[in-house]
Design a protein around this motif. Structure first.
Motif, PDB file in Angstrom:
ATOM      1  N   UNK A 118       0.836  -1.214   0.000  1.00  0.00           N
ATOM      2  CA  UNK A 118       0.000   0.000   0.000  1.00  0.00           C
ATOM      3  C   UNK A 118       0.866   1.258   0.000  1.00  0.00           C
ATOM      4  N   UNK A 119       2.088   1.153   0.538  1.00  0.00           N
ATOM      5  CA  UNK A 119       2.968   2.321   0.602  1.00  0.00           C
ATOM      6  C   UNK A 119       4.412   1.844   0.740  1.00  0.00           C
ATOM      7  N   UNK A 120       5.330   2.553   0.088  1.00  0.00           N
ATOM      8  CA  UNK A 120       6.758   2.315   0.260  1.00  0.00           C
ATOM      9  C   UNK A 120       7.377   3.602   0.787  1.00  0.00           C
ATOM     10  N   UNK A 121       8.134   3.468   1.865  1.00  0.00           N
ATOM     11  CA  UNK A 121       8.738   4.639   2.506  1.00  0.00           C
ATOM     12  C   UNK A 121      10.250   4.469   2.514  1.00  0.00           C
ATOM     13  N   UNK A 122      10.942   5.492   2.031  1.00  0.00           N
ATOM     14  CA  UNK A 122      12.404   5.510   2.084  1.00  0.00           C
ATOM     15  C   UNK A 122      12.832   6.674   2.957  1.00  0.00           C
ATOM     16  N   UNK A 123      13.656   6.381   3.957  1.00  0.00           N
ATOM     17  CA  UNK A 123      14.174   7.447   4.813  1.00  0.00           C
ATOM     18  C   UNK A 123      15.672   7.553   4.593  1.00  0.00           C
ATOM     19  N   UNK A 124      16.169   8.786   4.680  1.00  0.00           N
ATOM     20  CA  UNK A 124      17.598   9.041   4.485  1.00  0.00           C
ATOM     21  C   UNK A 124      18.159   9.716   5.727  1.00  0.00           C
ATOM     22  N   UNK A 126      21.651  11.346   6.026  1.00  0.00           N
ATOM     23  CA  UNK A 126      22.894  11.601   5.331  1.00  0.00           C
ATOM     24  C   UNK A 126      23.007  10.674   4.129  1.00  0.00           C
ATOM     25  N   UNK A 127      24.110   9.895   4.071  1.00  0.00           N
ATOM     26  CA  UNK A 127      24.299   8.984   2.945  1.00  0.00           C
ATOM     27  C   UNK A 127      23.589   7.649   3.151  1.00  0.00           C
ATOM     28  N   UNK A 128      23.154   7.383   4.368  1.00  0.00           N
ATOM     29  CA  UNK A 128      22.494   6.103   4.672  1.00  0.00           C
ATOM     30  C   UNK A 128      21.041   6.131   4.210  1.00  0.00           C
ATOM     31  N   UNK A 129      20.537   4.975   3.746  1.00  0.00           N
ATOM     32  CA  UNK A 129      19.165   4.841   3.278  1.00  0.00           C
ATOM     33  C   UNK A 129      18.540   3.581   3.859  1.00  0.00           C
ATOM     34  N   UNK A 130      17.242   3.648   4.068  1.00  0.00           N
ATOM     35  CA  UNK A 130      16.477   2.461   4.442  1.00  0.00           C
ATOM     36  C   UNK A 130      15.098   2.570   3.816  1.00  0.00           C
TER      37      UNK A 130
END
Length: 458
Positions: A118-124, A126-130
């Motif tokens: 239903x939803x995709x969330x990307x958090x940053x 700095x250079x790190x991502x999840x």
């Protein structure tokens, strides 16, 4: 030699303590920290987050965090974000707990609703991502299946669906029309079709008061001004029409605003114009700049912000603050006396040595000073007889510390809990609550109340 068993015991205990301190306790703390980490949905610290992307089948929203403006929306348009909504979503992720790991590197995501999340969330940070994919509700309605990309694990979490479902572009856009903090506003101008009202904050210390500057110079009703500021703080868009053909067509229907509100703070001026091009439709439009978006608002906002001068006037009719009264003359058909404030103690003018009940007298004087007009009957005082004001039921005259008359209040006929009244502060005849007429103590009452409190000398 007889002490050697004790010495051995001390060395054993010391060695055991050293083992616990150096090896056992750190390992336990490390395991506890690892357990806590394993239970977190998002492993980043909230304060380190610098970016956020939300994708659904309807939209993609990209946010960036700036030192000056906090979270801002950058895609699909560059505009201010609703800080509370963004923070709520982030807080849900940060505080989210993993109930259990359902599958590690799953081959089939469909049973969890993660094949088409239903939803995709990307958090940053700095250079790190999840990245997280949010799927169906779990066994309980207050749980969600989540696929975490960094380790490809399907997690059963305590994330609440309500924090994520039905979130649209409008949800995350800033909907406050004005940047208003009550303590920062020092001037308000309300402009109507035929007149305007100007309010400003005085410089009295320690606590400044709001005053009227135009169309009259007078004290303002502090409660009404605070209510006005609350309404301005709460003025929010229900819909936003961005610059473009739709905005241009809507702008052509806007002629003279019902009210224009301008507020001044140390950071500058802000203005909002409220329109109602077709009252029958119930639609209301707000404009904060000639080239910016137009905002659809609740029509009640126009009613709440369109007030006559009387609303903002200090409606305490006597005309002088309670703390400034040096002498109060009281006259009714059956009673007449004068109260004098001598070094913060009330005495009767004709019986200055008699002790009065200070608490009861204070309460009575404050009631006289603070009685407000409820409704205005006529703006200009005309014939008084119809209102029982030729021979009033009660008259009060207040003298200030400078020896000059500074307050007057006359109360006439009354019915159904209301009484007609005239005062020095506002011109006209008004209705007030009739309670005050039953709360006027006689001279005997003031003395009797004091004597009842005095212990018997016998």
């Amino acid at each position: 030699m007889r002490y050697w068993p004790t010495l051995v015991m001390v060395l054993v205990l010391a060695g055991l303590g050293l083992y616990l301190y150096v090896i056992e306790f750190p390992q336990k703390e490390s395991h506890e920290r690892q357990d806590t980490t394993d239970k977190k949905v998002l492993l980043f610290d909230q304060e380190t987050l610098s970016g956020l992307t939300i994708k659904t089948d309807r939209h993609e929203l990209v946010f960036a965090r700036t030192p000056e403006r906090g979270w801002v929306l950058t895609v699909p348009l560059n505009t201010e974000a609703d800080q509370r909504e963004v923070q709520n979503l982030i807080r849900a992720l940060v505080t989210g707990i993993v109930s259990r790991i359902v599958e590690d590197h799953p081959t089939n995501l469909t049973p969890f609703g993660l094949a088409n999340p239903m939803m995709t969330i990307t958090v940053a940070a700095g250079a790190a991502r999840e990245t997280f994919s949010l799927g169906d509700s779990g066994p309980l309605s207050s749980t969600l299946y989540v696929l975490r990309e960094s380790d490809r694990k399907v997690l059963l979490t305590n994330l609440a669906p309500k924090d994520f479902v039905n979130k649209t572009l409008m949800t995350f856009r800033r909907k406050d029309l004005l940047h208003v903090s009550q303590g920062d506003v020092d001037r308000i101008r309300l402009t109507y079709a035929t007149t305007e009202v100007v309010l400003y904050q005085g410089q009295e210390k320690p606590k400044s008061k709001w005053k009227l500057r135009y169309p009259i110079e007078a004290e303002a009703d502090q409660t009404e001004v605070r209510a006005l500021l609350f309404r301005l703080e709460d003025l929010k868009a229900l819909g936003i029409v961005d610059p473009g053909p739709e905005r241009d067509a809507l702008a052509k229907t806007l002629t003279v605003p019902k009210v224009k509100v301008a507020i001044h703070t140390a950071d500058g001026d802000q203005t909002v114009k409220l329109y109602q091009p077709d009252p029958a439709s119930g639609e209301a439009i707000a404009e904060t700049s000639p080239d910016g978006p137009l905002y659809r608002i609740n029509p009640t906002a126009i009613r709440d912000l369109t007030k006559e001068l009387f609303t903002f006037q200090d409606k305490r009719l006597l005309g002088i603050d309670y703390t400034d009264i040096a002498m109060l003359s009281v006259k009714t058909p059956t009673e007449q006396y004068v109260l004098i404030n001598q070094q913060n103690e009330w005495v009767l003018e004709d019986q200055p040595t008699e002790k009065l009940d200070q608490q009861a007298t204070d309460l009575f004087v404050s009631r006289v000073a603070n009685v407000p007009a409820e409704e205005r009957v006529i703006k200009q005082a005309g014939p008084l007889a119809p209102y029982g004001l030729v021979t009033p039921a009660a008259e009060f005259i207040a003298t200030g510390r400078d020896g000059k008359v500074a307050g007057k209040l006359s109360i006439g006929s009354h019915a159904n809990g209301l009484a007609y009244a005239m005062g020095l502060r506002i011109q006209g005849i008004f209705q007030i609550r009739a309670d005050l007429l039953t709360q006027i103590p006689t001279k005997k009452d003031l003395l009797a109340a004091s004597s009842e409190k005095t212990p018997s000398s016998h």
